[in-house]
Design a protein around this motif. Structure first.
Motif, PDB file in Angstrom:
ATOM      1  N   ARG A  17       0.835  -1.210   0.000  1.00 44.22           N
ATOM      2  CA  ARG A  17       0.000   0.000   0.000  1.00 44.22           C
ATOM      3  C   ARG A  17       0.862   1.250   0.000  1.00 44.22           C
ATOM      4  NH1 ARG A  17      -5.001   0.446   4.133  1.00 44.22           N
ATOM      5  NH2 ARG A  17      -5.146  -1.714   3.394  1.00 44.22           N
ATOM      6  N   GLY A  21       0.948   3.872  -2.979  1.00 49.09           N
ATOM      7  CA  GLY A  21       0.491   5.209  -2.633  1.00 49.09           C
ATOM      8  C   GLY A  21       1.425   6.303  -3.116  1.00 49.09           C
ATOM      9  N   GLU A  77      -4.701  -4.846  -2.635  1.00 43.34           N
ATOM     10  CA  GLU A  77      -3.963  -3.580  -2.751  1.00 43.34           C
ATOM     11  C   GLU A  77      -3.861  -3.123  -4.204  1.00 43.34           C
ATOM     12  OE1 GLU A  77      -3.398  -1.903  -0.144  1.00 43.34           O
ATOM     13  OE2 GLU A  77      -4.038  -3.560   1.134  1.00 43.34           O
ATOM     14  N   ARG A  80      -7.168  -1.610  -4.931  1.00 49.40           N
ATOM     15  CA  ARG A  80      -7.334  -0.338  -4.228  1.00 49.40           C
ATOM     16  C   ARG A  80      -6.582   0.784  -4.960  1.00 49.40           C
ATOM     17  NH1 ARG A  80      -8.112  -0.294   1.169  1.00 49.40           N
ATOM     18  NH2 ARG A  80      -6.920  -2.217   1.401  1.00 49.40           N
ATOM     19  N   ALA A  81      -5.416   0.454  -5.511  1.00 48.14           N
ATOM     20  CA  ALA A  81      -4.617   1.467  -6.216  1.00 48.14           C
ATOM     21  C   ALA A  81      -5.004   1.589  -7.688  1.00 48.14           C
ATOM     22  CB  ALA A  81      -3.136   1.123  -6.110  1.00 48.14           C
ATOM     23  N   GLY A 209     -10.666  -4.512  -3.350  1.00 49.03           N
ATOM     24  CA  GLY A 209      -9.835  -3.309  -3.285  1.00 49.03           C
ATOM     25  C   GLY A 209     -10.440  -2.141  -4.035  1.00 49.03           C
ATOM     26  N   VAL A 210     -11.014  -2.407  -5.213  1.00 48.06           N
ATOM     27  CA  VAL A 210     -11.661  -1.342  -5.987  1.00 48.06           C
ATOM     28  C   VAL A 210     -12.835  -0.768  -5.195  1.00 48.06           C
ATOM     29  CG1 VAL A 210     -13.070  -0.901  -8.045  1.00 48.06           C
ATOM     30  CG2 VAL A 210     -10.945  -2.184  -8.247  1.00 48.06           C
ATOM     31  N   GLU A 212     -13.244  -0.733  -1.948  1.00 42.47           N
ATOM     32  CA  GLU A 212     -12.745   0.044  -0.809  1.00 42.47           C
ATOM     33  C   GLU A 212     -12.253   1.423  -1.265  1.00 42.47           C
ATOM     34  OE1 GLU A 212     -11.253  -3.678   1.993  1.00 42.47           O
ATOM     35  OE2 GLU A 212      -9.794  -2.441   0.942  1.00 42.47           O
ATOM     36  N   ALA A 213     -11.599   1.473  -2.402  1.00 41.45           N
ATOM     37  CA  ALA A 213     -11.118   2.761  -2.914  1.00 41.45           C
ATOM     38  C   ALA A 213     -12.287   3.680  -3.244  1.00 41.45           C
ATOM     39  CB  ALA A 213     -10.247   2.532  -4.153  1.00 41.45           C
ATOM     40  N   ARG A 217     -13.060   7.279  -1.242  1.00 40.64           N
ATOM     41  CA  ARG A 217     -13.127   8.558  -1.961  1.00 40.64           C
ATOM     42  C   ARG A 217     -14.500   9.202  -1.808  1.00 40.64           C
ATOM     43  NH1 ARG A 217      -9.133   9.630  -5.786  1.00 40.64           N
ATOM     44  NH2 ARG A 217      -7.382   8.172  -5.615  1.00 40.64           N
ATOM     45  N   SER A 279     -18.428  -4.404  -5.053  1.00 39.99           N
ATOM     46  CA  SER A 279     -17.649  -3.391  -5.762  1.00 39.99           C
ATOM     47  C   SER A 279     -18.538  -2.594  -6.720  1.00 39.99           C
ATOM     48  CB  SER A 279     -16.515  -4.066  -6.531  1.00 39.99           C
ATOM     49  OG  SER A 279     -15.821  -3.137  -7.316  1.00 39.99           O
ATOM     50  N   TRP A 304     -11.610   4.222 -11.221  1.00 41.30           N
ATOM     51  CA  TRP A 304     -12.140   3.076 -10.466  1.00 41.30           C
ATOM     52  C   TRP A 304     -13.580   2.776 -10.878  1.00 41.30           C
ATOM     53  CZ3 TRP A 304      -8.491   6.264  -8.469  1.00 41.30           C
ATOM     54  CH2 TRP A 304      -7.374   5.656  -7.871  1.00 41.30           C
TER      55      TRP A 304
END
Length: 334
Positions: A17, A21, A77, A80-81, A209-210, A212-213, A217, A279, A304
């Motif tokens: 992460r 990041g 991760e 998420r990124a 992860g997607v 959560e991102a 946001r 998601s 995303w």
């Protein structure tokens, strides 16, 4: 069943992460969508330094062993990124080659995949007909319905996709123009089934992860955007929508870990179904609460938003996953 992570697993996730990041991933995603894979490859190289890709390769071929739980942590991760490229397909191709137990093929392909020096995309029978990012991957592996494993390199003309950063193309048909025949027979079919389960599991982790991102946001935006002189996050309707999205993701999380610990077809399908739907609903929440700005190209959120729908359907649509779960719960007829 133990769902708590060890200190080593938690440290690995935190390392990824932190790396992602500071890696300016959105810029790499936009470049990838425009056909410039150089920033994405540089990002892959940094990820390879953490040992991520080695987690799908046995130790005998410069890997760390087949470790689905640790790899799933890593793919949360990556989701998420928003990391671009055929990450799931490269891991699945490594699993396929490892499961084949063909020494020559394993030595030829696996060390490069484990070290991140090469990448692969993969199509399997009964899966999507399109190869992901075949124009950027080193290898394009295909398994036919007849149990033939082939590979072919070289760029291909991509076709339009919902997510521009997911570049799709049709692999060549079999025969003389279908690439080099690597193996054939029942062993290929069995290895392809294992690779397909890993691809579905890792896509589920990516979906988590997607989601959560998107939620993070949207929560941040709800704290800043004001209406009638107050942040919109203070309205009950907004609170409930965000809470429902969080619950969806939290219910999906243990299913993903359970599938990583016991990767049977039913467990993996349940994880993919729950994570994919969570998601997608997170994307719908983000789109609604951001209003018109949500889908604009300039806002990173759109990167995303456009991933959620394709990932929900990749390596097992919701209906296909429901059918697999039902099959696993239905006792065989005598």
């Amino acid at each position: 069943m133990r769902f708590l992570l060890t200190d080593e697993q938690s440290d690995f996730a935190r390392t990824l992460r932190s790396l992602l990041g500071s890696a300016q991933v959105p810029a790499a995603v936009r470049a990838w969508a425009d056909g410039d894979a150089a920033p994405g490859r540089a990002l892959w190289s940094r990820l390879a330094g953490t040992g991520l890709f080695a987690l799908a390769v046995p130790e005998a071929y410069e890997g760390a062993g087949l470790l689905p739980l640790e790899l799933s942590l890593g793919f949360v991760e990556l989701g998420r990124a928003g990391v671009p490229g055929p990450v799931v397909e490269s891991a699945a191709a490594s699993v396929l080659l490892a499961e084949l137990a063909d020494e020559a093929l394993a030595k030829r392909f696996l060390p490069g995949l484990a070290q991140g020096e090469t990448s692969a995309t993969l199509t399997l029978p009964d899966g999507s007909p399109y190869a992901l990012d075949a124009d950027a991957a080193t290898y394009c592996f295909t398994v036919s319905g007849a149990g033939e494993l082939r590979w072919r390199g070289g760029p291909r003309e991509p076709v339009r996709s919902t997510d521009p950063a997911r570049r799709l193309s049709l692999p060549p048909a079999g025969g003389d123009d279908g690439g080099e025949l690597l193996a054939a027979g029942p062993a290929v079919t069995r290895a392809a089934e294992a690779a397909g389960r890993w691809a579905r599991l890792l896509t589920a982790a990516q979906c988590l992860g997607v989601g959560e991102a998107l939620l993070a946001r949207t929560v941040e935006y709800a704290k800043q955007r004001t209406q009638f002189g107050t942040p919109i996050g203070g309205f009950q309707a907004v609170k409930h929508r965000l809470a429902d999205t969080l619950l969806d993701l939290e219910f999906a999380r243990p299913l993903v870990w359970a599938a990583a610990l016991s990767p049977g077809p039913g467990e993996v399908a349940a994880a993919k179904l729950a994570a994919g739907e969570a998601s997608y609903r997170a994307a719908m929440t983000a789109l609604q609460l951001h209003g018109a700005v949500g889908y604009t190209e300039e806002l990173d959120l759109s990167l995303w938003l456009r991933k959620a729908r394709p990932l929900r359907d990749a390596w097992g649509t919701p209906s296909a996953c429901r059918a697999e779960v039902l099959r696993s719960l239905t006792p065989p007829r005598r």
